[in-house]
Motif scaffolding. Structure first.
Motif, short mmCIF file in Angstrom:
data_model
loop_
_atom_site.label_atom_id
_atom_site.label_comp_id
_atom_site.label_asym_id
_atom_site.label_seq_id
_atom_site.Cartn_x
_atom_site.Cartn_y
_atom_site.Cartn_z
N ALA A 425 46.58 47.05 38.19
CA ALA A 425 46.33 46.54 36.85
C ALA A 425 46.61 44.78 37.50
N LYS A 426 47.86 44.89 37.88
CA LYS A 426 48.37 43.34 38.30
C LYS A 426 47.41 42.80 39.06
N TRP A 427 47.03 43.36 40.32
CA TRP A 427 45.96 42.89 41.08
C TRP A 427 44.66 42.63 40.72
N MET A 428 44.13 43.64 39.78
CA MET A 428 42.81 43.74 39.28
C MET A 428 42.73 42.20 38.38
N PHE A 429 43.89 41.93 37.59
CA PHE A 429 44.03 40.96 36.71
C PHE A 429 43.83 39.65 37.42
N THR A 430 44.03 39.61 38.80
CA THR A 430 43.68 38.31 39.45
C THR A 430 42.18 38.13 39.93
N ASP A 431 41.42 39.20 39.62
CA ASP A 431 39.84 39.26 39.86
C ASP A 431 39.43 38.76 41.35
N PRO A 432 40.14 39.82 42.24
CA PRO A 432 40.07 39.19 43.54
C PRO A 432 38.56 39.65 43.93
N GLU A 433 38.08 38.82 45.11
CA GLU A 433 36.59 38.95 45.83
C GLU A 433 37.05 40.10 46.48
N LEU A 434 38.32 40.23 47.20
CA LEU A 434 38.55 41.27 48.36
C LEU A 434 39.93 41.80 47.88
N LEU A 435 39.91 43.22 47.64
CA LEU A 435 41.01 43.84 47.22
C LEU A 435 41.76 44.88 48.51
N ILE A 436 42.65 44.49 48.76
CA ILE A 436 43.18 45.61 49.96
C ILE A 436 44.21 46.71 49.20
N LEU A 437 43.97 47.83 49.25
CA LEU A 437 44.62 48.96 48.79
C LEU A 437 45.46 49.89 49.97
N ASP A 438 46.61 49.72 50.05
CA ASP A 438 47.25 50.29 51.05
C ASP A 438 47.79 51.68 50.31
N GLU A 439 47.66 52.79 50.71
CA GLU A 439 48.04 53.95 50.23
C GLU A 439 47.65 53.95 48.92
N PRO A 440 46.78 53.60 48.14
CA PRO A 440 46.59 53.53 46.80
C PRO A 440 46.79 54.80 45.98
N THR A 441 46.73 55.91 46.61
CA THR A 441 47.01 57.20 45.63
C THR A 441 48.26 58.09 46.28
N ARG A 442 49.19 57.28 46.94
CA ARG A 442 50.35 58.08 47.29
C ARG A 442 51.26 58.62 46.10
#
Length: 517
Positions: A425-442
């Motif tokens: 949620a923190k990074w979605m709030f920045t409304d990025p054009e490119l979102l890098i997800l490092d091990e997002p479901t660990r």
């Protein structure tokens, strides 16, 4: 009759109830574990698994919960972790309790050092540590600092510590969450080996294939209640059966249906070279080049230590290593991103693999964390609008289905999966054009994974680019439109979704031979 019913019971937890302000974490949970078995506990994030084990191990002391713990036929009243360890119960938490600056040997005996005439006997400590390390299959020098060994080896050090404490019941909370396939298999083989020596284990894991592989029995917890206990062999348990118990229904597919809407290339990294932050002659990124299209989900595959995270962090505002050379282009224009703030302002977001250390301030509450990467969006003059802060956090809580009584709750109190949702949620709030997800479901359960996959696909459908780094090849194969492979800091190939398989990816992940992108 179950083949294990003749085995004596080593542990019973009877009607355990544990409450926190505003929430009942456990409600009348019961559990029976037989001596010498591997007993798995499965459930969605926030179901109460870790809370139950903290009750058992004395993290939540006697008197702070209702119900009884019966261990080796005696009712126990553990006041702290030392009391449970004295009885032979040792817990290894998901976040390892090791001190990075101390050696392997010092960590094994910390607080439990062998002494001679009141002085630490380091000769004896070294002798015993060599024996313990041999038992867990770790050949590193006992004097090696913990920070110089990988997470897989650190797990083995934790088990060596447990063996030093004459463990009878070993509790492992998400032991393979941070490990690649080979390290995970080594650890699972070790747990099976401990079973052969008569040590009972309780394992909490969201990797259902591993549970099916090694568990004798499984207790499923849902919404703070024990739902059922399954005998793996006698009941013919498979992953689908476990999922049905966890979520209360069958899950037809592990990934939401998705038809990608892929546009033009908008983000490129060319000839990227980065040195290790401490070792001057070691390159962690070697002439790496890749691109991302709008609406595209791009996977990055590689074994542990291949350099996936190093690449991502160095691109994200040079937050890792020493930049040597290379270019970043967005919409055809070259970017110079010398720090994280410049990366955020340029439309990049990065969900780190280590949420506790790099993704969260564990002293903050949920609403503060949610807006922390883009405060200017809710700041008027020099003052943060508290009402907007609350509204934003509440909207993300609902849309991501974060389990918490309030967005004013501290993030430290959330389960691992719900902490991951707050970071997202923190990074979605920045409304990025490119979102890098490092091990997002660990460390996230199968139901929550499905939700996060849907969120990732929705972000791509908005025309954003998404990079997913994952140690789980089935996840990359099910989610990505293209997958790059990395070996020893170099990109060795890229495969489209329709040509990628676990076998083809593994071949590229273990070879320095480059293939054209």
């Amino acid at each position: 009759m179950s083949p294990r019913e003749h085995e004596p019971v080593i542990l019973q937890m009877r009607s355990i109830t544990k409450e926190f302000p505003g929430v009942k974490a456990l409600a009348d949970v019961s559990l029976t574990v037989r001596a010498g078995e591997i007993h798995a506990i499965c459930g969605e994030n926030g179901a109460g698994k870790s809370t139950l084990m903290k009750v058992l191990s004395g993290v939540y002391p006697y008197g702070s919960y209702d119900g009884d713990i019966v261990f080796q036929s005696e009712v126990q009243q553990f006041r702290d972790i030392r009391a449970s360890e004295h009885a032979g119960i040792v817990i290894i938490h998901q976040e390892l309790a090791l001190i990075p600056e101390l050696s392997i040997m010092e960590n094994i005996f910390l607080g439990n050092e062998p002494t001679k005439f009141g002085i630490i006997d380091w000769v004896e400590a070294r002798r015993r540590s060599l024996d313990l390390l041999a038992r867990v299959g770790l050949r590193d020098d006992p004097d090696t600092p913990i920070k110089e060994i990988g997470v897989g080896k650190q797990q083995l050090v934790e088990i060596a510590k447990a063996l030093n404490k004459s463990v009878k019941l070993l509790i492992l909370d998400e032991p393979t969450a941070a490990l690649n396939e080979s390290d995970s298999q080594h650890l699972l083989d070790l747990i099976l080996g401990l079973k052969g020596r008569g040590i009972t284990s309780i394992i909490i894991s969201h990797k259902l294939n591993e549970i099916e592989q090694i568990a004798d029995s499984i207790t499923i917890i849902r919404d703070g209640k024990s739902i059922e206990t399954l005998d793996v062999k006698a009941d013919g348990v498979d992953e689908d059966r476990i999922i049905k118990g966890m979520v209360g229904r069958t899950l037809e597919s592990r990934f939401p249906d998705h038809t990608p809407k892929i546009g033009e290339v908008f983000f490129e990294v060319k000839n990227w070279n980065v040195r290790h932050p401490q070792i001057a002659d070691r390159m962690v990124c070697k002439d790496e080049s890749f691109f991302v299209r709008r609406g595209e989900i791009v996977g990055f595959a590689g074994l542990m230590g291949a350099g996936r995270t190093e690449l991502a962090r160095s691109v994200f505002g040079r937050s890792y290593g020493h930049f040597v050379s290379g270019q970043i282009y967005k919409n055809g224009k070259e970017l110079t991103l010398k720090n994280v703030r410049q990366a955020i302002n340029a439309g990049l977001g990065y969900v780190t693999e280590d949420r506790k250390t790099l993704g969260l301030n564990l002293l903050d509450d949920i609403k503060t964390t949610t807006v922390s990467a883009n405060l200017k969006k809710i700041t008027h003059g020099v003052v943060v609008n508290a009402d907007e802060e609350f509204t934003v956090a509440e909207d993300y809580r609902k849309s991501l289905r974060t389990k918490t009584p309030s967005v004013e709750e501290g993030v430290a109190k959330l389960s691992g999966g719900n902490q991951q949702k707050v970071v997202l949620a923190k990074w979605m709030f920045t409304d990025p054009e490119l979102l890098i997800l490092d091990e997002p479901t660990r460390g996230i359960d199968v139901g929550a994974k499905y939700e996060i996959y849907g969120i990732i696909q929705a972000l791509a459908d908005q025309g954003k680019g998404v990079i997913v780094i994952s140690s789980e090849l089935p996840e990359l194969l099910g989610l990505s439109d293209r997958i790059y492979t990395i070996f020893e800091g170099a990109i060795t190939g890229v495969l489209n979704k329709d040509e990628a398989s676990q076998e083809s990816l593994m071949k590229l992940m273990t070879s320095a031979t480059r293939k054209a992108a």
